[in-house]
Scaffold this active site. Structure first.
Site, short mmCIF file in Angstrom:
data_model
loop_
_atom_site.label_atom_id
_atom_site.label_comp_id
_atom_site.label_asym_id
_atom_site.label_seq_id
_atom_site.Cartn_x
_atom_site.Cartn_y
_atom_site.Cartn_z
N ARG A 1 0.91 -1.23 -0.02
CA ARG A 1 -0.27 -0.26 0.03
C ARG A 1 0.74 1.12 -0.11
NH1 ARG A 1 -1.96 -3.64 -1.18
NH2 ARG A 1 -3.77 -4.45 -0.27
N SER B 1 -11.16 0.77 3.94
CA SER B 1 -10.47 0.76 5.08
C SER B 1 -9.83 1.92 5.40
CB SER B 1 -9.40 -0.48 4.86
OG SER B 1 -10.02 -1.71 4.45
N GLU C 1 -4.96 4.75 5.83
CA GLU C 1 -4.77 4.39 4.57
C GLU C 1 -5.10 5.56 3.73
OE1 GLU C 1 -6.22 0.66 3.23
OE2 GLU C 1 -6.75 1.53 1.32
C1 LIG Z 1 -15.67 0.46 -0.75
C2 LIG Z 1 -14.01 0.43 -1.27
C3 LIG Z 1 -13.32 -0.49 -1.28
C4 LIG Z 1 -11.95 -0.33 -1.60
N1 LIG Z 1 -11.04 -1.62 -1.52
C5 LIG Z 1 -9.80 -1.28 -1.66
C6 LIG Z 1 -8.97 -2.62 -1.95
O1 LIG Z 1 -9.63 -3.67 -1.59
N2 LIG Z 1 -7.48 -2.39 -1.89
C7 LIG Z 1 -6.97 -1.18 -2.11
O2 LIG Z 1 -5.94 -1.13 -2.40
N3 LIG Z 1 -7.97 -0.34 -1.99
C8 LIG Z 1 -9.20 -0.23 -1.57
N4 LIG Z 1 -9.92 1.06 -1.63
C9 LIG Z 1 -9.14 2.11 -1.78
C10 LIG Z 1 -9.37 2.93 -3.25
O3 LIG Z 1 -10.31 2.56 -3.91
C11 LIG Z 1 -8.11 2.66 -4.10
O4 LIG Z 1 -6.90 3.41 -3.43
C12 LIG Z 1 -8.04 3.39 -5.34
O5 LIG Z 1 -6.86 2.80 -6.16
C13 LIG Z 1 -8.25 4.79 -5.51
O6 LIG Z 1 -8.78 5.20 -6.71
P1 LIG Z 1 -9.25 6.90 -6.97
O7 LIG Z 1 -9.08 7.10 -8.39
O8 LIG Z 1 -10.46 6.93 -6.39
O9 LIG Z 1 -7.94 7.69 -6.37
P2 LIG Z 1 -8.37 8.89 -5.41
O10 LIG Z 1 -8.98 8.69 -4.18
O11 LIG Z 1 -8.67 10.10 -6.49
O12 LIG Z 1 -6.73 9.34 -5.22
C14 LIG Z 1 -5.99 8.65 -4.41
C15 LIG Z 1 -4.48 9.24 -4.30
O13 LIG Z 1 -3.82 9.01 -5.61
C16 LIG Z 1 -3.55 10.14 -6.13
N5 LIG Z 1 -3.88 10.07 -7.57
C17 LIG Z 1 -4.98 9.79 -8.03
N6 LIG Z 1 -4.92 9.60 -9.44
C18 LIG Z 1 -3.70 9.86 -9.64
C19 LIG Z 1 -3.02 10.07 -11.08
N7 LIG Z 1 -3.57 9.80 -12.17
N8 LIG Z 1 -1.46 10.27 -10.76
C20 LIG Z 1 -1.03 10.51 -9.81
N9 LIG Z 1 -1.69 10.37 -8.38
C21 LIG Z 1 -2.88 10.00 -8.53
C22 LIG Z 1 -4.37 11.26 -5.42
O14 LIG Z 1 -3.82 12.54 -5.55
C23 LIG Z 1 -4.46 10.81 -4.06
O15 LIG Z 1 -3.34 10.96 -3.29
C24 LIG Z 1 -11.34 0.84 -1.65
C25 LIG Z 1 -12.13 1.82 -1.59
C26 LIG Z 1 -13.60 1.95 -1.00
C27 LIG Z 1 -14.35 3.10 -1.09
#
Ligand SMILES: Cc1cc2nc3c(=O)[nH]c(=O)nc-3n(C[C@H](O)[C@H](O)[C@H](O)COP(=O)(O)OP(=O)(O)OC[C@H]3O[C@@H](n4cnc5c(N)ncnc54)[C@H](O)[C@@H]3O)c2cc1C
Length: 351
Positions: free
Chosen positions: A163, A241, A337
């Site tokens: 992570r 989480s 996280e």
């Molecule tokens: C119901 C639920 C279940 C989940 N289950 C998991 C799981 O099983 N495993 C897991 O690892 N995570 C899980 N997550 C967390 C999340 O889904 C992941 O971390 C996912 O990768 C975030 O994607 P996002 O586009 O929403 O990122 P955002 O929330 O928009 O951004 C997250 C971070 O990444 C950065 N970022 C976003 N896009 C870019 C880019 N293109 N370039 C550089 N930086 C960037 C942002 O600045 C921020 O720091 C879960 C979340 C939820 C709500």
């Protein structure tokens, strides 16, 4: 023109105004986006995908927020059994997994149902059910805001850990534009290494059921455990989480596993205790109120949900307090996280 608030760009629906929001839907528009940020005198923007892993400040962000909406998957042949799939940063990761399952491409089937974009997935080396982005990521193309140029980083240069990554460590520097995965053209999926998934499939560890079966089993298991983002359910305002499974010493592992705390070794060889178990140990229960407008989800204590007039400050305070209670009860230190974005004042809890 009124710009959206960070609340409207994040799944927690918390966060104040953004000074300037720049959605990117066309990869060809990237140079113009860089120019816009530069003309505004900013060193780098905040980058968002679907906002499913951030806590955005109540004060908002006094600069540009780039929202990656680019979509598309292109493939090239690497060899007889390997396909390179290059995915635009804004493409939903869950859709890429479904596409791979339909194409019988193995390697990312256990990532089914993880919300968010493909570009964000390397940021915390997203993973689930014994698989993680680093297993198949070959390279990313990024805009390096410090050097002011496009770069291609091979996986080794991304410093992907449990992570964690160099992108998470140095958030202002990088925007991921595409991610390329090496997937295996294969009827069977990668070996099953995670016991709950083996149980879901009714197979033993090491088995290799067909890719679509594994994807379906992961989705069914996530559904039952409240790990899918149900846009119409009561727990919709969440980031999954809220704490990482914390690293523990061998002595701590022995002590806490003796009283029932699950402990596992992560892919970096580090012992980690179950953050959910530790929260239950201090009395958290599904559905319990933790603070004003903040409660444990109805399915699992490790997911905190926001309700009513919740604020980002209150949500972060709740995390700080829970972490402190776990530390004083067990000496184990929990680390949040989700990532904090926007402007936080010195007297606010900062993640
Ligand atoms: C119901 C639920 C279940 C989940 N289950 C998991 C799981 O099983 N495993 C897991 O690892 N995570 C899980 N997550 C967390 C999340 O889904 C992941 O971390 C996912 O990768 C975030 O994607 P996002 O586009 O929403 O990122 P955002 O929330 O928009 O951004 C997250 C971070 O990444 C950065 N970022 C976003 N896009 C870019 C880019 N293109 N370039 C550089 N930086 C960037 C942002 O600045 C921020 O720091 C879960 C979340 C939820 C709500």
């Amino acid at each position: 023109m009124a710009y959206p608030t960070l609340a409207s760009l994040t799944t927690l629906r918390l966060g104040g105004p953004a000074d300037h929001v720049l959605p990117i839907s066309d990869p060809a528009a990237w140079p113009e986006a860089v120019r816009t940020v530069g003309l505004r005198g900013e060193a780098a923007p905040v980058v968002l995908g679907h906002g499913s892993n951030v806590i955005a400040a109540d004060a908002g962000h006094p600069g540009t927020v780039v929202v990656m909406n680019t979509r598309g998957i292109t493939t090239t042949r690497v060899d007889d059994s390997t396909v390179a799939a290059t995915v635009q940063a804004g493409h939903p990761l869950a859709d890429v997994v479904q596409w791979a399952a339909a194409e019988h491409l193995a390697g990312i089937e256990c990532l089914a149902g993880i919300p968010g974009t493909t570009g964000a997935a390397p940021v915390q080396n997203a993973g689930a059910y014994g698989q993680q982005i680093s297993d198949t990521l070959d390279r990313v193309t990024v805009w390096d805001w410090e050097m002011g140029r496009l770069r291609t980083l091979p996986t080794e240069a991304c410093r992907l850990r449990y992570r964690d990554s160099r992108f998470k460590a140095d958030p202002g520097r990088w925007t991921i534009l595409t991610a390329t995965f090496h997937l295996t053209r294969s009827q069977p999926a990668a070996s099953i290494v995670y016991q709950p998934l083996a149980d879901e499939l009714g197979v033993s560890i090491g088995s290799r059921p067909p890719v679509p079966e594994v994807t379906a089993a992961v989705l069914a298991n996530r559904q039952r455990r409240g790990l899918l983002l149900d846009r119409h359910g009561p727990d919709v305002r969440q980031v999954g989480s809220v704490f990482l499974n914390p690293p523990v010493t061998a002595a701590q592992a022995a002590r806490w596993s003796a009283v029932g705390c699950p402990v596992h070794t992560d892919s970096d060889g580090q012992l980690r205790a179950s953050a959910g178990w530790l929260l239950e140990h201090i009395g958290c229960r599904p559905g319990h109120d933790v603070a004003d407008g903040v409660r444990c989800s109805d399915n699992r204590v490790l997911t905190l949900t926001a309700h009513g007039d919740a604020t980002a400050t209150g949500f972060s305070e709740a995390l700080t307090q829970l972490g402190e209670r776990v530390r004083s009860a067990t000496s184990v230190v929990l680390r949040p996280e989700p990532v904090a974005i926007g402007t936080w004042s010195a007297d606010q809890p900062r993640l």
